[in-house]
Design a protein around this motif. Structure first.
Motif, PDB file in Angstrom:
ATOM      1  N   LYS A 133       0.958  -1.202  -0.103  1.00 29.29           N
ATOM      2  CA  LYS A 133       0.033   0.188   0.077  1.00 29.29           C
ATOM      3  C   LYS A 133       0.545   1.228  -0.123  1.00 29.29           C
ATOM      4  N   GLN A 134       1.909   1.476   0.707  1.00 28.75           N
ATOM      5  CA  GLN A 134       2.752   2.400   0.777  1.00 28.75           C
ATOM      6  C   GLN A 134       3.480   2.491  -0.529  1.00 28.75           C
ATOM      7  N   ALA A 135       3.910   1.413  -1.167  1.00 29.67           N
ATOM      8  CA  ALA A 135       4.571   1.606  -2.543  1.00 29.67           C
ATOM      9  C   ALA A 135       3.739   2.066  -3.686  1.00 29.67           C
ATOM     10  N   VAL A 136       2.514   1.800  -3.399  1.00 24.55           N
ATOM     11  CA  VAL A 136       1.504   2.366  -4.445  1.00 24.55           C
ATOM     12  C   VAL A 136       1.401   3.916  -4.238  1.00 24.55           C
ATOM     13  N   TYR A 137       1.334   4.392  -2.832  1.00 21.07           N
ATOM     14  CA  TYR A 137       1.455   5.709  -2.675  1.00 21.07           C
ATOM     15  C   TYR A 137       2.531   6.510  -2.795  1.00 21.07           C
ATOM     16  N   ASP A 138       3.770   5.697  -2.871  1.00 23.62           N
ATOM     17  CA  ASP A 138       4.881   6.313  -2.942  1.00 23.62           C
ATOM     18  C   ASP A 138       5.268   6.483  -4.351  1.00 23.62           C
ATOM     19  N   HIS A 139       4.789   5.479  -5.179  1.00 20.84           N
ATOM     20  CA  HIS A 139       5.099   5.601  -6.682  1.00 20.84           C
ATOM     21  C   HIS A 139       4.286   6.544  -7.374  1.00 20.84           C
ATOM     22  N   THR A 140       2.932   6.600  -7.027  1.00 16.05           N
ATOM     23  CA  THR A 140       2.017   7.630  -7.587  1.00 16.05           C
ATOM     24  C   THR A 140       2.701   9.081  -7.080  1.00 16.05           C
ATOM     25  N   TYR A 141       3.042   9.146  -5.656  1.00 15.41           N
ATOM     26  CA  TYR A 141       3.305  10.855  -5.661  1.00 15.41           C
ATOM     27  C   TYR A 141       4.468  11.036  -6.052  1.00 15.41           C
ATOM     28  N   ASP A 142       5.504  10.165  -6.465  1.00 11.43           N
ATOM     29  CA  ASP A 142       6.792  10.467  -6.976  1.00 11.43           C
ATOM     30  C   ASP A 142       6.363  11.032  -8.569  1.00 11.43           C
ATOM     31  N   ASN A 185      -7.629   3.757  -2.457  1.00 12.58           N
ATOM     32  CA  ASN A 185      -7.527   5.007  -1.588  1.00 12.58           C
ATOM     33  C   ASN A 185      -5.935   5.462  -1.325  1.00 12.58           C
ATOM     34  N   ALA A 186      -5.091   4.455  -1.195  1.00 12.06           N
ATOM     35  CA  ALA A 186      -3.499   5.034  -1.267  1.00 12.06           C
ATOM     36  C   ALA A 186      -3.231   5.663  -2.468  1.00 12.06           C
ATOM     37  N   GLY A 187      -3.639   5.290  -3.568  1.00 11.81           N
ATOM     38  CA  GLY A 187      -3.430   6.038  -4.970  1.00 11.81           C
ATOM     39  C   GLY A 187      -4.068   7.506  -4.912  1.00 11.81           C
ATOM     40  N   TYR A 188      -5.327   7.378  -4.604  1.00 11.52           N
ATOM     41  CA  TYR A 188      -6.128   8.632  -4.272  1.00 11.52           C
ATOM     42  C   TYR A 188      -5.504   9.690  -3.540  1.00 11.52           C
ATOM     43  N   ASP A 189      -5.256   9.109  -2.256  1.00  9.29           N
ATOM     44  CA  ASP A 189      -4.572  10.016  -1.438  1.00  9.29           C
ATOM     45  C   ASP A 189      -3.071  10.614  -1.973  1.00  9.29           C
ATOM     46  N   ALA A 190      -2.283   9.908  -2.687  1.00  9.86           N
ATOM     47  CA  ALA A 190      -1.135  10.322  -3.194  1.00  9.86           C
ATOM     48  C   ALA A 190      -1.590  11.515  -4.192  1.00  9.86           C
ATOM     49  N   LYS A 192      -4.080  13.527  -4.298  1.00  8.97           N
ATOM     50  CA  LYS A 192      -4.531  14.707  -3.705  1.00  8.97           C
ATOM     51  C   LYS A 192      -3.769  15.477  -3.007  1.00  8.97           C
ATOM     52  N   ALA A 193      -2.552  14.535  -2.527  1.00  8.10           N
ATOM     53  CA  ALA A 193      -1.371  15.436  -1.932  1.00  8.10           C
ATOM     54  C   ALA A 193      -0.759  16.240  -2.641  1.00  8.10           C
ATOM     55  N   VAL A 194      -0.356  15.551  -3.864  1.00  2.07           N
ATOM     56  CA  VAL A 194       0.310  16.528  -4.975  1.00  2.07           C
ATOM     57  C   VAL A 194      -0.580  17.573  -5.319  1.00  2.07           C
ATOM     58  N   SER A 195      -1.834  17.176  -5.666  1.00  5.04           N
ATOM     59  CA  SER A 195      -2.788  18.395  -6.297  1.00  5.04           C
ATOM     60  C   SER A 195      -4.219  18.227  -5.702  1.00  5.04           C
ATOM     61  N   PRO A 196      -4.779  18.875  -4.888  1.00  6.58           N
ATOM     62  CA  PRO A 196      -6.182  18.484  -4.826  1.00  6.58           C
ATOM     63  C   PRO A 196      -7.033  18.796  -5.757  1.00  6.58           C
ATOM     64  N   SER A 197      -6.639  19.682  -6.950  1.00  7.95           N
ATOM     65  CA  SER A 197      -7.465  19.951  -8.008  1.00  7.95           C
ATOM     66  C   SER A 197      -7.647  18.795  -8.840  1.00  7.95           C
ATOM     67  N   THR A 198      -6.610  17.849  -8.853  1.00  7.99           N
ATOM     68  CA  THR A 198      -6.457  16.850  -9.857  1.00  7.99           C
ATOM     69  C   THR A 198      -7.636  15.919  -9.855  1.00  7.99           C
ATOM     70  N   ARG A 199      -8.318  15.562 -10.751  1.00  4.95           N
ATOM     71  CA  ARG A 199      -9.342  14.650 -10.454  1.00  4.95           C
ATOM     72  C   ARG A 199      -8.908  13.165 -10.746  1.00  4.95           C
ATOM     73  N   VAL A 200      -9.420  12.061  -9.977  1.00  5.76           N
ATOM     74  CA  VAL A 200      -9.072  10.744  -9.940  1.00  5.76           C
ATOM     75  C   VAL A 200      -9.963  10.069 -10.565  1.00  5.76           C
ATOM     76  N   VAL A 201      -9.656   9.170 -11.406  1.00  6.33           N
ATOM     77  CA  VAL A 201     -10.494   8.099 -12.424  1.00  6.33           C
ATOM     78  C   VAL A 201     -10.059   6.774 -12.032  1.00  6.33           C
ATOM     79  N   LEU A 202     -11.402   6.236 -11.953  1.00 12.43           N
ATOM     80  CA  LEU A 202     -11.417   4.713 -11.627  1.00 12.43           C
ATOM     81  C   LEU A 202     -11.933   4.068 -13.025  1.00 12.43           C
ATOM     82  N   HIS A 203     -11.184   3.408 -13.658  1.00 15.15           N
ATOM     83  CA  HIS A 203     -11.304   2.708 -15.061  1.00 15.15           C
ATOM     84  C   HIS A 203     -11.594   1.343 -15.219  1.00 15.15           C
TER      85      HIS A 203
END
Length: 367
Positions: A133-142, A185-190, A192-203
């Motif tokens: 879960k942390q890897a998902v967050y870190d990779h997305t955020y990076d 949700n780990a990906g979603y949080d990453a 929004k941490a970078v840019s709250p206005s960026t919209r998250v898509v589930l595909h």
């Protein structure tokens, strides 16, 4: 006199207000192209030409035709070194300079992730769930933070690609919905941490399958999965009739109260082959009434766009033509681990076998 004045006022109103048909024809907010293969194509000598045959930058040709958004996939550690942060940053910089928006598509894999496979990256294979879960967050955020820092913040982000069965199997398979939810949700949080206005898509894929979409997004709601936009793949030769697609996209937009987006669609312009590697779609009329010709490709793209435009309450954001620039270039095949693999998709690109922009490109930019 009052009757005459009323009639004059009505006539003036008709002159000022466009007819309903004209209002309906407003262009979509997103007229997009997936160009994930472009960086590798260019590195290996791929050539792109406008409709007049003049050689030029593929992204500029897209923009000149009215395409206003690009989609780029991200793999974690692919064998060929493409579709990583490096290429995403470079292509995003070029696209944003042309005024395009950006959708970043995280596969959370070293290669293709889709309904049939959601393989964890090799480096993540043995991680316990909390660290996964942390890897998902870190990779997305990076990736997204690097985009933000260079001034090309992502406008939309897919947390996973065609996640009908979940992601990062077996841990995130949706046979265990709490795990699916935690990873998404780990990906979603990453994001929004970078840019709250960026919209998250589930595909999801299978855009005509209403049972799938209701099952999936009902479970997403009950397990607290966070997102902003519903993304659908709709390939008319695989995913049901145009009518079932329209019924589904209308239903999910209303049922979940979210904007909807066709994250992937395409159609062939020829039955011919350009690289000796068998194409996926070879029929002369893959969908009834739409032949595999430049005219058939244009007509199908326009029809899918019409369906998105007609989604009630203005919830249809737009569409992306998948791998619009994936022309037949030796070495730029489907398998990142096999340079000899070919391209099974070149007959569905928006550039012909001579590298020239096809009529469907201008259609895409005007839908």
């Amino acid at each position: 006199m009052r009757g005459i004045l009323t009639a004059l006022l009505l006539f003036a109103a008709l002159l000022i207000a466009p007819p309903a048909q004209a209002r309906q024809a407003a262009t979509l907010a997103i007229r997009g192209a997936d160009v994930s293969s472009l960086a590798k194509s260019e590195a290996l000598g791929g050539v792109y030409r406008d409709a007049n045959g003049t050689t030029g930058d593929a992204l500029r040709i897209l923009a000149q035709n009215g395409v206003n958004s690009i989609r780029l996939k991200v793999w974690v550690n692919p064998a060929d070194g493409y579709n990583t942060k490096t290429q995403v940053l470079a292509v995003a910089r070029r696209a944003k300079a042309l005024g395009m928006s950006l959708l970043v598509d995280f596969h959370y894999s070293d290669s293709w992730a889709d309904p049939g496979k959601q393989t964890k990256p090799a480096a993540w294979q043995s991680l316990p769930f909390d660290r996964l879960k942390q890897a998902v967050y870190d990779h997305t955020y990076d990736v997204l933070d690097a985009l933000r820092r260079q001034g090309t913040t992502a406008d939309l982000v897919q947390v996973g690609n065609e996640i009908n069965g979940g992601l990062l199997w077996p841990d995130g398979a949706n046979s265990t919905w709490p795990n699916t939810a935690a990873l998404l949700n780990a990906g979603y949080d990453a994001v929004k941490a970078v840019s709250p206005s960026t919209r998250v898509v589930l595909h999801l894929a299978d855009g005509g399958d209403n049972g799938l979409y209701r099952w999936w997004f009902d479970n997403a709601a009950s397990h607290g999965i966070r997102y902003d936009v519903i993304g659908l793949s709709y390939y008319p030769y695989w995913h049901g009739t145009l009518e079932t697609f329209q019924a589904n996209i209308n239903d999910v937009a209303a049922r979940y109260g979210k904007p909807v987006l066709v994250a992937e669609t395409a159609y062939p312009f020829t039955t011919g082959d350009a690289d000796g590697w068998p194409n996926i779609i070879t029929g002369a009329e893959p969908y009834p009434g739409y032949r595999a010709t430049p005219q058939g490709q244009s007509a199908m793209l326009a029809k899918v766009a019409d369906i998105v435009r007609a989604v009630p309450d203005g919830r249809g954001l737009g569409l992306y033509s998948w791998e619009a620039t994936w022309t037949a270039v030796p070495g730029n095949g489907w398998d990142p681990a096999d340079p000899s693999s070919g391209n099974a998709w070149e007959n569905q690109a928006l550039f012909g076998y001579d590298g020239r922009a096809l009529p469907a490109l201008a259609v895409l930019g005007s839908v």
